[in-house]
Design a protein around this motif. Sequence first.
Motif: not given
Length: 172
Positions: A73, A76, A79, A82, A167
């Motif tokens: 993560p 990314d 991601e 978010s 998600r």
Amino acid sequence: MNDTELVILCIVGIYVVLSIATLWIRDRTFSRPPSTEYDRAAPERFQARLLSPDFEALWEHFKTDMPEPLRVPCGDVQELTSSDFEVLNPNEGDPIHVCFYEPADSQTIGDPWPSCEPFFPFANDGCGNKLLVDPKLPDSPVLFHDHETGELETVAPSMTQFMSWKRMPAAD
């Protein structure tokens, strides 16, 4: 009122006034609220911490390298940035709410809840509860820590599986 009572009243008055004045001066000098510029910059500072993981500081704390599933993560950006979403566990009905990911740095691990010291809190539900992993395991189970009860509950058998689950935006 006689002289003795007047002297006692003056002494008590001086102590009360001096105590209140000392506290007022201390609060004005040392307990200043952050400036509005500092407050406005808080989201940018958090974002900078989020996008610049400090794996060396985590190694110093945990005495181990962060396992690859925990590094994913961090690499990314979409991601990692978010927020306010639910992770749907395909094996159980209850979604796992994630308000935001935690930065991978020493500030995040600086003051853990009791019994959470060996874990890295990688996400937060916005209510003070955290999602934790054990950085000493190659693909740690994901644990939910309820800060009110102190209970730890396994919500995913591994970080890899947790990151692969669907998600959805959080329900209002």
